[in-house]
Scaffold this active site. Structure first.
Site, short mmCIF file in Angstrom:
data_model
loop_
_atom_site.label_atom_id
_atom_site.label_comp_id
_atom_site.label_asym_id
_atom_site.label_seq_id
_atom_site.Cartn_x
_atom_site.Cartn_y
_atom_site.Cartn_z
N LYS A 9 0.84 -1.20 0.00
CA LYS A 9 0.00 0.00 0.00
C LYS A 9 0.88 1.24 0.00
CE LYS A 9 -3.88 2.16 2.50
NZ LYS A 9 -4.84 2.01 3.62
N SER A 21 -9.82 2.46 2.78
CA SER A 21 -8.89 3.14 1.89
C SER A 21 -7.96 2.17 1.16
CB SER A 21 -8.03 4.13 2.68
OG SER A 21 -7.23 3.45 3.64
N SER A 45 -10.49 0.17 7.22
CA SER A 45 -9.94 0.22 5.86
C SER A 45 -9.17 -1.01 5.41
CB SER A 45 -9.04 1.46 5.71
OG SER A 45 -9.81 2.63 5.75
#
Length: 494
Positions: free
Chosen positions: A79, A160, A184
């Site tokens: 990420k 997210s 998330s």
């Protein structure tokens, strides 16, 4: 031979060790697949050289008869919130566009030390603020799933960590890192039919991870199944002296401790999580999950978490308040974007840089956070929200006197279409209604796929556990996983 990209972390690890295939073959297969999946917009940066170098190390070690590292031969996605030395890290924001860290985050370094290779940096909601991966400065991430009704609408992969969930669900990587501030990791996993776990706050170091809300942010894995999550989490977790919130505890052998039997365990069903007017499919799946855990030997008990209804309002005061402080460092002076209009002074540069660099959702949360921290409103909002947070944590402590884990839905619906909720922030924030309470309390929680809705889209079940009881959460997740037998996967259109 089976398509190597269909294999998860455990299968790749075991296959490389056994010599069934080489780490290079695995890396090549995933690199090719990533290069062909541009339509998903899951990767912001591709790093095939990193994956190939890790594969070479694994193959060389095996050829020399050396013991292989825990993740040797396993290619993963990172990420874009984790700083990676020499590789652009932007938090999916224009204000950090072009920033290349000279240092490595603790979590990513632990994964490289364990033998994993990086396929690239994954797209995300800007500064981890969002529930649909529509706030990235570099475009929406598109879920690999499509509704079975023929509408062909582009769907949200959750947020997210939407790039992470989309990449794992589309078999672009064996696993991926995520971060969970209010859900998330869990909500994206639920939207895309895979598994993800948020460990106890402090299990994974936050050092080198771009901060959103420091008292809530926690790294965790997103992977194909419960076992893969256990393997990856063990590599990510551990004490870090550079992080004052890091827990000085040994990392348990979570994979070795996996046990799907729930005999002697009590599973709590919080009555406050039943939402009036919610989709009947969510309630039906929840009941199915209850039946599955009862079949695994668990005793089902009803519990009350009376302050649950205040969790979302408290979260959306605390998280923006911390964000407004954390994001004050992005001012155009030291790194990232600098917008300096001709003849402008220092204050003008600050204003222009932040106006151009931050997206609308980030600005919204900074403004909310600055407001609730201001002198006239600090006690009325921020102090009260922290008191509510304490009450929510006490609710969980009382529940643990009656049960060992809690079972709830992960999200109030299946994946929605991109653009469907972006004009209504309150509707978007409601996606976190089931995940926020455990985040405020710092508890471990996991989502596993339980079934599909009428449109053929995945639905997730959430297990919440006591602080530091990741093993109990993983075991309950495994019991659900085995009984659900979830094998649905998106048909490749990208």
């Amino acid at each position: 031979m089976t398509d190597l990209t269909d294999l998860g972390i455990a299968a790749i690890r075991d296959g490389v060790r056994a010599g069934s295939f080489s780490a290079r073959e695995v890396a090549d297969a995933f690199i090719t697949k990533v290069s062909r999946a541009k339509a998903l917009n899951a990767f912001l940066v591709e790093t095939p050289d990193h994956a190939l170098a890790a594969a070479k190390s694994a193959d060389d070690a095996r050829a020399a008869g050396e013991a292989l590292k825990p993740l040797a031969g396993v290619p993963i996605g990172m990420k874009d919130l984790f700083c990676t030395a020499g590789v652009a890290t932007t938090a999916a924001s224009h204000i950090l566009e072009g920033f290349v860290p000279p240092y490595e985050s603790t979590v990513s370094q632990k994964l490289w030390d364990a033998g994993a290779g990086m396929l690239g940096k994954l797209n995300m909601d800007q500064f981890a603020m969002g529930s649909s991966n529509e706030t990235s400065a570099f475009g929406d991430v598109i879920s690999p799933w499509r509704r079975a009704d023929g509408s062909n609408a582009a769907l949200a992969p959750g947020g997210s960590s939407g790039g992470s969930s989309a990449a794992v669900a589309a078999r672009l990587c064996a696993g991926a890192t995520g971060t969970d501030t209010g859900g998330s990791i869990r909500q994206p996993a639920a939207f895309t039919g895979i598994s993800g776990i948020k460990p106890t706050y402090g299990r994974c170091s936050r050092w080198g991870t771009i901060a959103f809300a420091s008292s809530l942010d926690q790294a965790g894995p997103i992977a194909r199944d419960v076992r893969d999550c256990a393997i990856m989490l063990a590599a990510m977790a551990g004490y870090d002296a550079k992080d004052a919130t890091s827990l000085k505890l040994d990392v348990p052998a979570w994979e070795a401790g996996l046990n799907p039997s729930m005999a002697g365990k009590r599973v709590g069903i919080p009555r406050e999580y039943r939402v009036d007017g919610g989709p009947a499919e969510i309630d039906a799946l929840w009941q199915q999950g209850i039946d599955w855990l009862r079949d695994a030997g668990a005793e089902i008990v009803e519990v009350s978490l009376p302050h649950t209804k205040y969790a979302l309002p408290a979260y959306y005061i605390i998280a923006p308040a911390e964000a407004s402080s954390n994001l004050a460092r992005y001012d155009g002076v030291r790194y990232g974007l600098r917008d300096l209009p001709e003849g402008a002074g220092l204050q003008d540069m600050y204003a222009a840089t932040r106006a151009d660099g931050f997206g609308a959702e980030v600005k919204r949360r900074i403004m909310i956070g600055t407001y609730v921290l201001s002198a006239g409103f600090y006690d009325a909002y921020y102090t009260q929200a922290q008191k509510v947070r304490t009450l929510i944590a006490r609710d969980f402590e009382a529940a643990w006197e009656k049960c060992d884990v809690l079972l709830t839905p992960t999200a109030p619906s299946a994946a929605f279409a991109l653009g469907e909720k972006s004009a209504d922030p309150l509707a978007m924030y409601l996606n976190d209604v089931f995940t926020v309470p455990s985040s405020l309390a710092g508890l471990p929680a996991m989502s596993v796929p339980g079934g599909v809705d009428a449109a053929g889209l995945p639905l997730g079940l959430q297990i919440i556990g006591r602080a530091l009881d990741e093993q109990g959460v993983l075991n309950a997740g495994l019991a659900l996983e085995q009984r659900a037998g979830f094998t649905a996967r998106p048909e490749a259109w990208w």
